[in-house]
Design a protein around this motif. Structure first.
Motif, mmCIF file in Angstrom:
data_model
loop_
_atom_site.group_PDB
_atom_site.id
_atom_site.type_symbol
_atom_site.label_atom_id
_atom_site.label_comp_id
_atom_site.label_asym_id
_atom_site.label_seq_id
_atom_site.Cartn_x
_atom_site.Cartn_y
_atom_site.Cartn_z
ATOM 1 N N ILE A 101 0.836 -1.207 0.000
ATOM 2 C CA ILE A 101 0.000 0.000 0.000
ATOM 3 C C ILE A 101 0.869 1.255 0.000
ATOM 4 C CG2 ILE A 101 -1.615 1.346 1.403
ATOM 5 C CD1 ILE A 101 -2.884 -1.278 2.247
ATOM 6 N N ARG A 102 1.974 1.183 0.742
ATOM 7 C CA ARG A 102 2.880 2.313 0.848
ATOM 8 C C ARG A 102 3.403 2.731 -0.534
ATOM 9 N NH1 ARG A 102 6.699 4.652 4.477
ATOM 10 N NH2 ARG A 102 8.647 4.994 3.349
ATOM 11 N N GLN A 103 3.818 1.702 -1.303
ATOM 12 C CA GLN A 103 4.338 1.967 -2.644
ATOM 13 C C GLN A 103 3.275 2.582 -3.544
ATOM 14 O OE1 GLN A 103 6.868 -0.176 -4.956
ATOM 15 N NE2 GLN A 103 8.438 0.282 -3.444
ATOM 16 N N TRP A 104 2.082 1.987 -3.495
ATOM 17 C CA TRP A 104 1.006 2.528 -4.318
ATOM 18 C C TRP A 104 0.707 3.966 -3.923
ATOM 19 C CZ3 TRP A 104 -0.403 0.841 -8.801
ATOM 20 C CH2 TRP A 104 -0.309 -0.527 -9.108
ATOM 21 N N ALA A 105 0.702 4.226 -2.606
ATOM 22 C CA ALA A 105 0.417 5.583 -2.133
ATOM 23 C C ALA A 105 1.467 6.560 -2.648
ATOM 24 C CB ALA A 105 0.362 5.592 -0.614
ATOM 25 N N GLN A 106 2.742 6.146 -2.563
ATOM 26 C CA GLN A 106 3.819 7.027 -3.040
ATOM 27 C C GLN A 106 3.674 7.304 -4.527
ATOM 28 O OE1 GLN A 106 7.246 4.760 -1.856
ATOM 29 N NE2 GLN A 106 7.581 5.972 0.000
ATOM 30 N N GLY A 107 3.453 6.232 -5.291
ATOM 31 C CA GLY A 107 3.412 6.370 -6.744
ATOM 32 C C GLY A 107 2.197 7.141 -7.221
ATOM 33 N N LEU A 108 1.047 6.793 -6.656
ATOM 34 C CA LEU A 108 -0.185 7.408 -7.146
ATOM 35 C C LEU A 108 -0.372 8.835 -6.643
ATOM 36 C CD1 LEU A 108 -2.681 4.406 -7.130
ATOM 37 C CD2 LEU A 108 -1.340 5.351 -9.000
ATOM 38 N N LEU A 109 0.547 9.273 -5.771
ATOM 39 C CA LEU A 109 0.510 10.657 -5.315
ATOM 40 C C LEU A 109 0.539 11.610 -6.512
ATOM 41 C CD1 LEU A 109 0.479 12.072 -2.600
ATOM 42 C CD2 LEU A 109 2.958 12.301 -2.729
ATOM 43 N N LEU A 110 1.350 11.266 -7.506
ATOM 44 C CA LEU A 110 1.512 12.135 -8.680
ATOM 45 C C LEU A 110 0.181 12.362 -9.415
ATOM 46 C CD1 LEU A 110 3.713 13.602 -10.503
ATOM 47 C CD2 LEU A 110 3.733 11.510 -11.835
ATOM 48 N N PRO A 111 -0.494 11.289 -9.902
ATOM 49 C CA PRO A 111 -1.757 11.540 -10.586
ATOM 50 C C PRO A 111 -2.850 12.096 -9.671
ATOM 51 C CG PRO A 111 -1.372 9.181 -10.398
ATOM 52 C CD PRO A 111 -0.106 9.872 -9.990
ATOM 53 N N VAL A 112 -2.850 11.681 -8.393
ATOM 54 C CA VAL A 112 -3.891 12.158 -7.493
ATOM 55 C C VAL A 112 -3.734 13.663 -7.263
ATOM 56 C CG1 VAL A 112 -4.720 12.071 -5.113
ATOM 57 C CG2 VAL A 112 -4.327 9.954 -6.367
ATOM 58 N N LEU A 113 -2.507 14.102 -7.052
ATOM 59 C CA LEU A 113 -2.263 15.536 -6.904
ATOM 60 C C LEU A 113 -2.703 16.286 -8.152
ATOM 61 C CD1 LEU A 113 1.210 15.818 -5.109
ATOM 62 C CD2 LEU A 113 -1.038 16.471 -4.245
ATOM 63 N N ALA A 114 -2.349 15.722 -9.316
ATOM 64 C CA ALA A 114 -2.718 16.374 -10.576
ATOM 65 C C ALA A 114 -4.235 16.487 -10.691
ATOM 66 C CB ALA A 114 -2.148 15.587 -11.750
ATOM 67 N N LEU A 115 -4.925 15.424 -10.309
ATOM 68 C CA LEU A 115 -6.385 15.422 -10.393
ATOM 69 C C LEU A 115 -6.972 16.480 -9.456
ATOM 70 C CD1 LEU A 115 -8.475 13.810 -11.970
ATOM 71 C CD2 LEU A 115 -8.751 12.333 -9.985
ATOM 72 N N LEU A 116 -6.403 16.587 -8.232
ATOM 73 C CA LEU A 116 -6.857 17.599 -7.277
ATOM 74 C C LEU A 116 -6.677 18.993 -7.856
ATOM 75 C CD1 LEU A 116 -5.658 16.398 -3.747
ATOM 76 C CD2 LEU A 116 -7.999 16.785 -4.562
ATOM 77 N N VAL A 117 -5.498 19.204 -8.452
ATOM 78 C CA VAL A 117 -5.203 20.506 -9.051
ATOM 79 C C VAL A 117 -6.213 20.815 -10.149
ATOM 80 C CG1 VAL A 117 -3.542 21.777 -10.451
ATOM 81 C CG2 VAL A 117 -2.754 20.452 -8.491
ATOM 82 N N LEU A 118 -6.501 19.796 -10.961
ATOM 83 C CA LEU A 118 -7.472 19.978 -12.044
ATOM 84 C C LEU A 118 -8.833 20.371 -11.470
ATOM 85 C CD1 LEU A 118 -8.477 19.811 -14.932
ATOM 86 C CD2 LEU A 118 -8.670 17.341 -14.695
ATOM 87 N N ALA A 119 -9.256 19.639 -10.425
ATOM 88 C CA ALA A 119 -10.560 19.921 -9.817
ATOM 89 C C ALA A 119 -10.593 21.332 -9.247
ATOM 90 C CB ALA A 119 -10.847 18.890 -8.728
ATOM 91 N N MET A 120 -9.502 21.715 -8.545
ATOM 92 C CA MET A 120 -9.464 23.044 -7.934
ATOM 93 C C MET A 120 -9.472 24.145 -8.990
ATOM 94 S SD MET A 120 -6.913 22.174 -4.809
ATOM 95 C CE MET A 120 -6.056 23.724 -4.890
ATOM 96 N N THR A 121 -8.695 23.930 -10.050
ATOM 97 C CA THR A 121 -8.658 24.934 -11.116
ATOM 98 C C THR A 121 -10.025 25.067 -11.758
ATOM 99 O OG1 THR A 121 -6.475 24.005 -11.569
ATOM 100 C CG2 THR A 121 -7.240 25.728 -13.039
ATOM 101 N N ASN A 122 -10.670 23.936 -11.920
ATOM 102 C CA ASN A 122 -11.989 23.916 -12.531
ATOM 103 C C ASN A 122 -12.974 24.766 -11.711
ATOM 104 O OD1 ASN A 122 -13.906 23.277 -14.350
ATOM 105 N ND2 ASN A 122 -14.322 21.227 -13.563
ATOM 106 N N ILE A 123 -12.955 24.558 -10.378
ATOM 107 C CA ILE A 123 -13.839 25.320 -9.496
ATOM 108 C C ILE A 123 -13.505 26.805 -9.581
ATOM 109 C CG2 ILE A 123 -14.457 25.722 -7.084
ATOM 110 C CD1 ILE A 123 -13.876 22.678 -6.668
ATOM 111 N N TRP A 124 -12.206 27.085 -9.543
ATOM 112 C CA TRP A 124 -11.748 28.470 -9.539
ATOM 113 C C TRP A 124 -12.128 29.189 -10.839
ATOM 114 C CZ3 TRP A 124 -6.511 30.824 -10.813
ATOM 115 C CH2 TRP A 124 -6.427 32.108 -10.250
ATOM 116 N N MET A 125 -11.933 28.495 -11.959
ATOM 117 C CA MET A 125 -12.190 29.106 -13.254
ATOM 118 C C MET A 125 -13.689 29.331 -13.472
ATOM 119 S SD MET A 125 -9.232 29.528 -14.812
ATOM 120 C CE MET A 125 -9.288 29.469 -16.589
ATOM 121 N N SER A 126 -14.517 28.464 -12.881
ATOM 122 C CA SER A 126 -15.952 28.566 -13.149
ATOM 123 C C SER A 126 -16.629 29.546 -12.196
ATOM 124 C CB SER A 126 -16.608 27.181 -13.054
ATOM 125 O OG SER A 126 -16.432 26.658 -11.766
ATOM 126 N N ARG A 127 -15.859 30.099 -11.272
ATOM 127 C CA ARG A 127 -16.470 31.039 -10.334
ATOM 128 C C ARG A 127 -16.834 32.359 -11.006
ATOM 129 N NH1 ARG A 127 -13.551 31.759 -4.698
ATOM 130 N NH2 ARG A 127 -12.033 32.522 -6.166
#
Lengths: 273, 222
Positions: free
Chosen positions: A247-273
């Protein structure tokens, strides 16, 4: 299929370090977290990150700044020298030219940038291709610089790529050095006989090279395969006992796409305001 | 023509990804049936071969050089199914290890170069073999035409994807003529090298040429 004229001997494959196998030639040996991640984690993380990246509209430019930092961060954590990463990314060049042409020759509404009339749509599309393509290339360079080919193969097997394809990749990896070294030798032999590829007249000769290469590859491959069969090869990669990612390895590795997805979601909210 | 990430939009990439998965699945089954346990090593060798041959650059003018696509050549040498698998594997390895072609664009690239490239060559080659006399030189002529046509046809595959999921910056006509024009030139190079390679193999190891020894069958049946 078009590349700028290049010397085949300078291709990454022929960056000569004799005695190492295919993937090792690309690997830069370090002891980083990125190097120690299991290959299936790395491949999936990279794939998901690229998907997020490609799916992000280009006018979310803030998101791309963060993506860039994430990629750069990964490269730095993996302790890869930036000049090597840059050199291996040159493969992208033909599309960079294409991206540069888009604002200049593109259609639609024109805008003045520093006194030059450019297509607005062209600027956006060109930037999109440039940025997303570059991130994709950097990810792939990062993967191949931190993961030996046989590990990438193991990762593909763990990600349930059909066994026949895994086997084909494994044969390819097994033989590619031998064949490319053979090619390099044949090229040196050609050069030493004063041969220089000059347009149409050289094609007959190059075809003979290709023919000879196929026969040599085939015969060698057949011998090796029979030898493998007689030693009990069954089509499965030998199990070396380690390799299931925790699980530790998966957590470390998937941090990259998960962070990117969060950023995408946040930008989306911000841009649509 | 290895499409990088971000060139074609995500939904289109996904659709062609699905189509490629289906196409490769057909060839996986076909190759197993046709080649039994030799499928993997043979396709692996062809993959290496295509990979190596793609490093032979031939000048096409204007400062660029084309390199072999290899689909038609692989098809004549090992048959369509093994050829599809070999080209697919080359594309996977190039995307993962050499950043040549985007990972998210893999489906697009497999569709053009493996599926369209190989099967268009196969259909054309099959038709020519039916028409032409059953002699060795027909194999050479067949591979020439198959290679000549399969390259621009694969380029048309790209134009189709661009039409569906590319940007609207360049008109389709312009993209089509640019892509088609260059790839007709590359196709000529591909055709000569493919035909000459096949003829050089026919004269030394004709048993290795699938397109010579294979019984003629309709594409559907194989």
């Amino acid at each position: 299929m078009i590349r700028p004229n290049e010397d085949p001997l300078k291709h990454p494959i022929s960056d000569h370090h004799h005695g190492h196998d295919f993937g090792e030639r690309l690997v830069l040996h370090r002891h980083s977290i990125v190097h120690h991640l299991e290959p299936q984690v790395k491949i999936l993380a990279m794939f998901l990150f690229i998907i997020v990246c490609v799916a992000t509209p280009i006018h979310f430019w803030q998101a791309f700044v963060v993506y860039g930092l994430l990629v750069l961060g990964t490269i730095l954590i993996a302790q890869l020298p930036l000049n090597v990463v840059a050199r291996r990314s040159l493969i992208e060049l033909p599309f960079v030219f294409f991206a540069i042409m888009m604002p200049i020759f593109g259609s639609g509404e024109r805008v003045e940038v520093l006194g030059v009339s450019l297509s607005r749509l062209g600027i956006e599309s060109g930037a999109s291709i440039l940025v997303k393509g570059t991130f994709g290339v950097l990810c792939a360079v990062c993967l191949s610089a931190t993961t030996p080919a046989r590990e990438i193969l193991r990762g593909l097997e763990r990600l349930r790529l059909p066994n026949l394809l895994v086997q084909i990749v494994s044969f390819m990896i097994r033989y590619v050095n031998v064949v490319s070294d053979e090619m390099a030798r044949m090229k040196i032999a050609r050069l030493s006989r004063g041969f220089e590829a000059q347009g149409v007249r050289s094609w007959r000769f190059l075809a003979n090279v290709a023919g000879a290469l196929f026969i040599r590859s085939y015969e060698r491959g057949e011998r090796v395969y029979l030898a493998m069969l007689s030693r009990g090869y069954s089509g499965k990669l030998p199990d070396t006992g380690h390799g299931s990612a925790g699980i530790r390895q998966w957590a470390q590795g998937l941090l990259l796409p998960v962070l990117a997805l969060l950023v995408l979601a946040m930008t989306n909210i911000w841009m649509s305001r | 023509m290895h499409i990088p990430d971000g060139f074609i939009d995500a939904p289109t990439s996904a659709i062609f990804g699905a189509a490629s998965v289906a196409g490769v699945a057909v060839s996986l089954r076909g190759a197993r049936k046709q080649l039994d346990e030799r499928a993997a090593p043979l396709a692996g060798l062809v993959a290496v071969f295509i990979f190596a041959v793609q490093m032979i650059n031939f000048p096409v003018g204007a400062g660029t050089s084309g390199h072999l696509m290899g689909g038609a050549l692989a098809m004549v040498l090992v048959g369509p199914h093994a050829a599809v698998l070999a080209v697919t594997v080359v594309l996977i390895v190039q995307a993962l290890m050499f950043a040549d072609g985007g990972l998210s664009a893999l489906g697009l690239n497999v569709f053009n170069l493996a599926l369209v490239g190989v099967w268009s060559a196969y259909v054309l080659y099959g038709l020519l073999r039916l028409i032409l006399p059953k002699v060795r030189s027909s194999v050479v002529v067949g591979s020439f035409v198959a290679a000549l046509v399969s390259v621009p046809v694969a380029a048309v595959g790209f134009v189709g994807q661009y039409a569906i999921g590319g940007s609207e910056v360049f008109g389709l006509g312009a993209v089509f003529s640019a892509m088609f024009g260059t790839h007709v030139l590359i196709g000529i190079g591909e055709a000569f090298i493919t035909a000459l390679t096949v003829s050089s193999l026919l004269s030394s190891r004709q048993d290795l040429v699938f397109g010579w020894k294979a019984p003629l069958r309709s594409p559907v049946e194989v």
